[in-house]
Motif scaffolding. Structure first.
Motif, PDB file in Angstrom:
ATOM      1  N   TRP A   1     -15.012  28.724  28.359  1.00 50.17           N
ATOM      2  CA  TRP A   1     -14.806  29.249  29.585  1.00 50.17           C
ATOM      3  C   TRP A   1     -13.399  30.290  29.492  1.00 50.17           C
ATOM      4  O   TRP A   1     -12.802  29.229  29.770  1.00 50.17           O
ATOM      5  CB  TRP A   1     -15.505  28.647  31.130  1.00 50.17           C
ATOM      6  CG  TRP A   1     -16.848  28.680  30.981  1.00 50.17           C
ATOM      7  CD1 TRP A   1     -17.642  27.802  30.326  1.00 50.17           C
ATOM      8  CD2 TRP A   1     -17.704  29.663  31.979  1.00 50.17           C
ATOM      9  NE1 TRP A   1     -19.016  27.670  30.667  1.00 50.17           N
ATOM     10  CE2 TRP A   1     -18.863  29.425  30.993  1.00 50.17           C
ATOM     11  CE3 TRP A   1     -17.681  30.967  32.614  1.00 50.17           C
ATOM     12  CZ2 TRP A   1     -20.278  29.641  32.034  1.00 50.17           C
ATOM     13  CZ3 TRP A   1     -18.489  31.667  32.560  1.00 50.17           C
ATOM     14  CH2 TRP A   1     -19.889  31.508  32.843  1.00 50.17           C
ATOM     15  N   GLU A   2     -13.391  30.901  30.037  1.00 49.33           N
ATOM     16  CA  GLU A   2     -11.556  31.960  30.443  1.00 49.33           C
ATOM     17  C   GLU A   2     -11.897  32.744  31.797  1.00 49.33           C
ATOM     18  O   GLU A   2     -13.008  32.554  32.592  1.00 49.33           O
ATOM     19  CB  GLU A   2     -11.661  33.135  29.559  1.00 49.33           C
ATOM     20  CG  GLU A   2     -11.759  32.488  28.344  1.00 49.33           C
ATOM     21  CD  GLU A   2     -11.261  33.278  26.916  1.00 49.33           C
ATOM     22  OE1 GLU A   2     -10.911  34.580  27.470  1.00 49.33           O
ATOM     23  OE2 GLU A   2     -10.863  33.305  26.041  1.00 49.33           O
ATOM     24  N   GLU A   3     -11.045  32.878  32.469  1.00 49.43           N
ATOM     25  CA  GLU A   3     -10.472  33.032  34.027  1.00 49.43           C
ATOM     26  C   GLU A   3      -9.971  34.750  33.853  1.00 49.43           C
ATOM     27  O   GLU A   3      -9.348  34.685  33.809  1.00 49.43           O
ATOM     28  CB  GLU A   3      -9.533  32.269  34.820  1.00 49.43           C
ATOM     29  CG  GLU A   3      -9.789  31.206  34.778  1.00 49.43           C
ATOM     30  CD  GLU A   3     -11.030  30.458  35.955  1.00 49.43           C
ATOM     31  OE1 GLU A   3     -11.424  31.570  37.004  1.00 49.43           O
ATOM     32  OE2 GLU A   3     -11.860  29.609  35.653  1.00 49.43           O
ATOM     33  N   ALA A   4     -10.863  35.575  33.940  1.00 49.70           N
ATOM     34  CA  ALA A   4     -10.806  36.784  34.095  1.00 49.70           C
ATOM     35  C   ALA A   4      -9.644  36.679  35.508  1.00 49.70           C
ATOM     36  O   ALA A   4     -10.559  36.286  36.400  1.00 49.70           O
ATOM     37  CB  ALA A   4     -12.052  37.452  33.643  1.00 49.70           C
ATOM     38  N   ALA A   5      -9.122  38.565  35.587  1.00 50.24           N
ATOM     39  CA  ALA A   5      -8.356  38.797  36.481  1.00 50.24           C
ATOM     40  C   ALA A   5      -9.117  39.230  37.973  1.00 50.24           C
ATOM     41  O   ALA A   5      -9.509  39.402  38.631  1.00 50.24           O
ATOM     42  CB  ALA A   5      -6.601  39.079  36.499  1.00 50.24           C
ATOM     43  N   GLY A   6     -10.754  39.833  37.190  1.00 50.71           N
ATOM     44  CA  GLY A   6     -11.203  40.233  37.636  1.00 50.71           C
ATOM     45  C   GLY A   6     -11.246  42.328  38.000  1.00 50.71           C
ATOM     46  O   GLY A   6     -11.796  43.011  38.470  1.00 50.71           O
ATOM     47  N   THR A   7     -10.230  42.322  37.443  1.00 53.58           N
ATOM     48  CA  THR A   7      -9.362  43.824  37.279  1.00 53.58           C
ATOM     49  C   THR A   7      -9.755  44.126  36.207  1.00 53.58           C
ATOM     50  O   THR A   7     -10.305  43.555  35.602  1.00 53.58           O
ATOM     51  CB  THR A   7      -7.877  43.671  37.362  1.00 53.58           C
ATOM     52  OG1 THR A   7      -7.481  43.071  36.526  1.00 53.58           O
ATOM     53  CG2 THR A   7      -7.378  43.274  38.703  1.00 53.58           C
ATOM     54  N   GLY A   8      -9.521  45.681  36.278  1.00 50.80           N
ATOM     55  CA  GLY A   8     -10.303  46.795  34.900  1.00 50.80           C
ATOM     56  C   GLY A   8     -11.022  47.462  35.076  1.00 50.80           C
ATOM     57  O   GLY A   8     -10.002  48.299  35.838  1.00 50.80           O
ATOM     58  N   THR A   9     -11.479  48.842  34.454  1.00 51.38           N
ATOM     59  CA  THR A   9     -11.222  49.901  34.156  1.00 51.38           C
ATOM     60  C   THR A   9     -12.741  50.324  34.305  1.00 51.38           C
ATOM     61  O   THR A   9     -13.444  49.796  32.992  1.00 51.38           O
ATOM     62  CB  THR A   9     -10.460  50.948  33.281  1.00 51.38           C
ATOM     63  OG1 THR A   9      -9.484  50.170  32.894  1.00 51.38           O
ATOM     64  CG2 THR A   9     -11.017  52.465  33.442  1.00 51.38           C
ATOM     65  N   VAL A  10     -13.590  51.240  35.117  1.00 52.99           N
ATOM     66  CA  VAL A  10     -14.564  51.487  35.319  1.00 52.99           C
ATOM     67  C   VAL A  10     -15.085  52.473  33.939  1.00 52.99           C
ATOM     68  O   VAL A  10     -14.335  53.768  33.747  1.00 52.99           O
ATOM     69  CB  VAL A  10     -15.735  52.960  36.453  1.00 52.99           C
ATOM     70  CG1 VAL A  10     -16.845  53.714  36.206  1.00 52.99           C
ATOM     71  CG2 VAL A  10     -15.138  52.273  37.011  1.00 52.99           C
ATOM     72  N   TYR A  11     -15.987  52.147  33.167  1.00 52.48           N
ATOM     73  CA  TYR A  11     -16.360  52.619  31.443  1.00 52.48           C
ATOM     74  C   TYR A  11     -17.142  53.673  31.764  1.00 52.48           C
ATOM     75  O   TYR A  11     -17.626  55.030  31.393  1.00 52.48           O
ATOM     76  CB  TYR A  11     -17.126  51.333  30.894  1.00 52.48           C
ATOM     77  CG  TYR A  11     -16.941  51.923  29.486  1.00 52.48           C
ATOM     78  CD1 TYR A  11     -16.616  52.517  28.368  1.00 52.48           C
ATOM     79  CD2 TYR A  11     -19.076  52.048  29.536  1.00 52.48           C
ATOM     80  CE1 TYR A  11     -17.407  52.840  26.877  1.00 52.48           C
ATOM     81  CE2 TYR A  11     -19.588  52.414  28.095  1.00 52.48           C
ATOM     82  CZ  TYR A  11     -19.160  53.069  27.034  1.00 52.48           C
ATOM     83  OH  TYR A  11     -19.281  53.434  25.987  1.00 52.48           O
TER      84      TYR A  11
END
Ligand SMILES: [Zn+2]
Length: 139
Positions: free
Chosen positions: A62-72
């Protein structure tokens, strides 16, 4: 004798955490975005699964994602698939390329467009939390 009357308004579907998805739902409750990664190839995956869809290895980290990103990509829902969501339409559902790797699907608030930057929002649904994404306004 028990009677079951349909709730008014209709009850929204809710998650059923299991061995695979439990850490994900628990993390959302704490304002975190846990995501599974493969111990063999390192790729992140969503939704949680017992094996890697890329290399078939059963190893999970399990990793912690920032939850930020880009709409694909995204769609706009105009007709609710469930009566419980009838008051919400129209709303956007997007595929998000997460910063740091992995791709998630979720509802987006704000001006959705392909390539928009998004940030996590944790929506309290009573005894569980829903991950949504807020799209950044274009400069
Ligand atoms: Zn793998």
């Amino acid at each position: 004798m028990t009677s079951t009357q349909p709730p008014t308004p209709p009850a929204r579907p809710r998650p059923s955490p299991d061995e695979q998805s439990g850490p994900y739902w628990a993390g959302l409750r704490e304002g975190r975005v846990p995501i599974q990664a493969c111990t063999a190839c390192g790729r992140r995956r969503f939704p949680p699964t017992p094996g890697c869809p890329y290399c078939a290895d059963p190893g999970i980290r399990w990793e912690e994602a920032a939850g930020t990103g880009t709409v694909y990509s995204f769609i706009t829902v105009h007709r609710a698939f469930d009566p419980a969501f009838a008051d919400d339409v129209p709303y956007d559902i997007a595929t998000i390329d997460l910063d740091g790797g992995g791709r998630m699907v979720g509802r987006v608030t704000g001006p959705t467009r392909i390539g928009a930057r998004v940030f996590p929002e944790f929506v309290d649904q009573g005894d569980w939390s829903e991950l949504r994404f807020r799209a950044e306004e274009e400069a």
